[in-house]
Design an enzyme around this catalytic site. Structure first.
Site, PDB file in Angstrom:
ATOM      1  N   ASP A  64       2.830 -10.729  -1.558  1.00 54.82           N
ATOM      2  CA  ASP A  64       2.250 -12.008  -1.139  1.00 54.82           C
ATOM      3  C   ASP A  64       0.651 -11.689  -0.955  1.00 54.82           C
ATOM      4  O   ASP A  64       0.341 -10.566  -0.788  1.00 54.82           O
ATOM      5  CB  ASP A  64       2.701 -12.506   0.293  1.00 54.82           C
TER       6      ASP A  64
ATOM      7  N   ASP B 248      -2.004 -14.254   0.630  1.00 53.16           N
ATOM      8  CA  ASP B 248      -2.442 -14.524   2.100  1.00 53.16           C
ATOM      9  C   ASP B 248      -1.589 -13.888   3.219  1.00 53.16           C
ATOM     10  O   ASP B 248      -0.460 -14.195   3.214  1.00 53.16           O
ATOM     11  CB  ASP B 248      -2.375 -16.115   2.124  1.00 53.16           C
TER      12      ASP B 248
ATOM     13  N   ASP C 126       4.243 -11.619   4.785  1.00 55.03           N
ATOM     14  CA  ASP C 126       4.009 -11.796   6.073  1.00 55.03           C
ATOM     15  C   ASP C 126       4.645 -12.803   6.740  1.00 55.03           C
ATOM     16  O   ASP C 126       4.607 -13.075   8.000  1.00 55.03           O
ATOM     17  CB  ASP C 126       2.271 -12.358   6.330  1.00 55.03           C
TER      18      ASP C 126
END
Length: 259
Positions: free
Chosen positions: A13, A15, A209
């Site tokens: 990922d 961000d 995250d």
């Protein structure tokens, strides 16, 4: 239980893993450099459909992260790939930015508000009541409802912003029709990404995250999963979910030596 194969391909990922509020997370530059130096197949994934891969490449480069455009995979690209597989050369009414409209144009789709095959909802910072009303009427008239991702909010320096999932919920309430979400946590985004790399799930890993998108999608696609604690999910929240990542690490810096 059989041992997993060594990790040969990486999905990560963007961000919360590589960058946070426009700043690289420590270890991100080293991670990308290690992948390139070792010629490891990899993709940087994002559910955000606003930007084209070329836009994202330029933004990452300004932050010091040199990611080739072909190594960026967005929910808009995954959505376009899905539509191309389902109904090649179709038509769509699209609500979104250049990332989505460019992806649809690139597969040969015609964008129209006259009896389209699909209404495709993506991310935008300028959702208009007129566009949402048109989407509702087209779906009620028979257009199929597709959305790039189910994220209800997106990050900004001022705080959370309403995102695709929230607008999709509004349209669903008005039409009674649920959209098909192409982005994470749909494992479709992972599988199309792996196909793009020519990689296999048994020897691939996903870094994210968020438990509810990154880890869930990676797990359902059969990948080894790493949760980093530099974004949305805190360590104390992991046990709230009925599934677990393969490993929980502090940040991307802890994964560099695994490449």
């Amino acid at each position: 239980m059989s041992e997993r194969k060594p990790i040969e391909s990486w999905l990560t990922d963007m961000d919360g893993v590589l960058i946070h509020e426009g700043v690289p997370i420590p270890g991100a530059e080293e991670f990308i450099k290690r992948l390139k130096d070792k010629d490891r197949p990899f993709l940087v994934l994002t559910n955000n459909s606003i930007y084209t891969p070329r836009d994202l490449q330029a933004r990452l480069r300004r932050m010091g992260l040199d990611v080739p455009v072909e190594n960026i995979w967005t929910s808009a690209l995954a959505t376009a790939q899905f539509l191309d597989d389902q109904r090649p050369g179709g038509t769509a009414y699209a609500i979104g930015e250049a990332g989505l409209t460019t992806a649809l144009h690139d597969i040969g789709y015609v964008l129209t508000d006259h009896d389209p095959d699909y209404v495709v909802l993506g991310e935008t910072r300028t959702y208009s009541f007129e566009a949402m009303t048109k989407a509702v009427r087209l779906i009620n008239a028979g257009a199929r409802f597709i959305a790039t991702n189910p994220d209800e909010t997106g990050p900004s320096t001022e705080g959370p912003l309403p995102a695709t999932g929230s607008v999709a919920a509004l349209i669903t309430r008005a039409t009674g029709k649920q959209p098909y979400f192409a982005g994470k946590p749909n494992p479709l985004m992972m599988r199309t990404g792996l196909n793009r790399l020519g990689a296999h799930s048994e020897s691939s890993a996903m870094i994210g995250d968020r438990m509810d998108t990154d880890v869930l999608a990676g797990m359902e696609a059969g990948l080894r999963t790493f949760l980093v604690l530099t974004g949305s999910t805190g360590k104390d929240q992991v046990e709230n979910y009925p599934f677990r990542p393969s490993e929980v690490v502090t940040s991307i810096a802890d994964i560099v030596d695994l490449v």
